[in-house]
Design a protein around this motif. Structure first.
Motif, PDB file in Angstrom:
ATOM      1  N   GLY A  71      34.788  49.001  27.991  1.00 59.88           N
ATOM      2  CA  GLY A  71      36.125  48.331  27.650  1.00 59.88           C
ATOM      3  C   GLY A  71      36.186  47.022  28.325  1.00 59.88           C
ATOM      4  O   GLY A  71      36.740  46.145  27.380  1.00 59.88           O
ATOM      5  N   GLU A  90      34.027  45.014  25.336  1.00 60.84           N
ATOM      6  CA  GLU A  90      34.569  45.154  24.017  1.00 60.84           C
ATOM      7  C   GLU A  90      35.478  44.193  24.041  1.00 60.84           C
ATOM      8  O   GLU A  90      35.937  43.547  23.134  1.00 60.84           O
ATOM      9  N   ALA A  91      36.466  44.039  25.287  1.00 61.48           N
ATOM     10  CA  ALA A  91      37.408  43.058  25.284  1.00 61.48           C
ATOM     11  C   ALA A  91      37.269  41.713  25.081  1.00 61.48           C
ATOM     12  O   ALA A  91      38.072  40.747  24.678  1.00 61.48           O
TER      13      ALA A  91
END
Length: 559
Positions: A421, A424-425
């Motif tokens: 996460g 991907e952020a």
């Protein structure tokens, strides 16, 4: 390596001080006693659930924790580690000393010690073991077979590549003199590793212990390694039920030290952590290894004893540079470092007592320094660095392991999910690849197939070389660029630091290395130091949690 201490690294041997160094220790291991002062009870059988079955029983050919768990009860080394610490203490050697150059070591051995087959332990037996290790041939030289020798001593008697070992001489029955080819911070501490435990020469010869045969990518081990391990330890090998992964050990009635309280110790393989917990709750086992941090509080509420090991480990996100040219740009690696919310990850996925890692080894070790490049959590800074490097939308192969729980990585799936996460952020595109730990994951990582990956290390002994030396000493390692330019430079710097006999100079060299690892090389991002645990039923007393996962059951009694 599939493997924590809590002692300041001020031990003379570990620091390799110039001048003669002599260490000695008490004759018997400390015995834990949490029975409120009551005398430990003798007798009974304890069953302890391990996370896997042993691959074999000759520790020299082993690299798995389940084999070492058995070895630590059956065998002893010239040097042992003081219970609950990484501090070297007397084992089969009562004391030892070195010449000023750190190349000649004299070991004064215990007298009156016998192997389980009744043969005598003496200096000739000790040297037989050293020479056996050094003179391996054929399959016995494979890193897949004698990995700890390859990693710590290097080459063999054939001279194909250099070896740390030079010779072992029995100058009298109670004195063995070992010569090494160079000063190193890890000698003699490495002799406390299970792989270098002393085994009976009589049994080794009787059961053709060195007759290892390679068949394709696999190895077939001789009868000795399958069913005749013979040491000097407080427990003797009785039998192994391969069908259910159960090892039975019995008290050594002729042990040179204090006898075990237990009549028998059963080590039972239960790979699933939930199944291990259920076995404890039902009374089928009296303890198990690596309980999930999520279960710690409930286990204590249920009346079980939670034994927390000191966090002598590190988990890191590795960044391989062999296949993806963008990852060779330091700014891209810095972006990954800024993208990971390490504090948030530790709060969410790690047990109480875990902390953010700033170096690639714990702060209890010499050469650790807080004066390193810091990478605070900042998605904006990470995006900016990617843009500067022309790597916005960077696509990488991200590997994470299945079918494993490691002391430094309690839940790989959840840790991977959190970091995924984070990456991907900042706009990274991840090709996710998951494989079983012993079913392709480690092989792919070692072959530098991964761009980004999860890995770590639980320490074997108390020197920086065991951590950053293991990670980066090979110039063609899993992190290096195709040309391996900085890999070669780093490898040389690591080897020079390890070989420096002067303690103050060595400390300064490691401090400089830790700074460069974070500011110039950045082969990965240190994430966490985590305190793993084991748990027992309330009636178990005397088990001492080891930072090295080196628990000895000779101190255990059942109330």
């Amino acid at each position: 390596m599939v493997q924590t201490r809590r002692v300041r690294a001020g031990r003379l041997v570990a620091l390799g001080l110039a001048g003669a160094v002599v260490l000695s220790a008490c004759a018997e291991s400390q015995r834990g006693n949490d029975q409120g002062g009551a005398a430990p009870k003798s007798g009974g059988t304890m069953t302890f659930a391990t996370e896997g079955a042993p691959k074999l029983f000759d520790p020299f050919f082993a690299s798995d924790g389940a084999t070492f768990r058995t070895s630590q009860q059956v065998f002893e080394g010239l040097i042992e580690f003081k219970p609950g610490t990484a501090e070297a203490e007397a084992g089969l050697a009562e004391k030892w000393s070195s010449t000023p150059d750190g190349k000649t070591w004299t070991f004064n051995l215990r007298k009156g010690v016998k192997f389980h087959d009744g043969s005598e332990f003496n200096a000739e037996a000790a040297c037989f073991n050293f020479n056996r290790w050094y003179n391996q041939k054929g399959a016995g030289q494979s890193p897949a077979v004698s990995s700890y020798w390859n990693d710590n001593f290097g080459g063999f008697a054939d001279g194909a590549k250099p070896s740390l070992f030079k010779s072992c001489t029995a100058t009298d029955p109670a004195t063995a003199v070992v010569e090494v080819t160079s000063s190193t911070s890890k000698f003699p501490d490495i002799l406390g590793l299970p792989s270098f435990a002393i085994q009976s020469p009589t049994a080794l010869k009787q059961y053709n212990a060195d007759n290892v045969v390679q068949q394709g990518d696999s190895f077939v081990f001789p009868e000795y390694a399958q069913s005749h391990p013979t040491g000097t330890g407080p427990f003797k090998f009785a039998k192994y039920d391969k069908a259910n992964g159960t090892v039975e050990l019995v008290r050594n009635e002729d042990y040179w030290g204090t006898k075990t309280f237990l009549d028998k110790l059963i080590l039972r393989a239960i790979p699933d952590e939930t199944a291990r917990k259920q076995a404890l709750q039902s009374g089928d086992v009296q303890g198990y290894d690596l309980p999930s941090p999520a279960d710690w509080e409930q286990l204590k509420k249920d009346g079980h004893k939670l034994l927390i090991r000191p966090a002598f480990n590190v988990m890191y996100v590795g960044i391989g540079q062999k296949n993806n040219p963008k990852l060779r740009d330091l700014k891209v690696r810095q972006a990954i470092a800024h993208a990971i919310d390490r504090e948030g990850l530790i709060k969410q996925q790690y047990p109480e007592g875990a902390k953010v890692a700033e170096n690639f080894y714990p702060d209890t070790m010499f050469g650790w320094t807080s004066d390193v490049q810091k990478y605070e959590y900042s998605p904006d800074k990470a995006k900016a660095l990617l843009a500067e490097a022309g790597a916005t939308g960077l696509e990488v192969n991200f590997y994470w392991p299945t079918e494993v729980t490691r002391p430094y990585m309690p839940s790989p799936r959840d840790i991977f999910g959190f970091i995924r996460g984070n990456l991907e952020a900042i706009g990274m595109k991840l090709n996710v690849i998951s494989k079983p730990w012993n079913g392709g994951y480690l092989e792919d990582i070692d072959q530098a197939k991964a761009d980004v990956f999860l890995l770590g290390w639980n320490g074997d002994y108390n020197t920086p070389d065991n951590f950053i030396g293991s990670f980066f000493s090979d110039p063609d390692n899993r992190f290096s660029t195709v040309s391996a330019t900085w890999g070669t430079q780093l490898s040389g710097e690591l080897k020079a630091a390890d070989a420096e006999p002067d303690a103050a100079k060595r400390k300064a060299m490691y401090e400089a290395l830790n700074k460069k690892l974070k500011a110039e090389y950045l082969p990965g991002v240190p994430i966490a130091h985590s305190p793993p645990a084991l748990v027992t039923s309330a009636k178990v007393s005397g088990l001492v949690a080891s930072p090295l996962t080196d628990e000895r059951f000779n101190t255990v009694s059942l109330g």
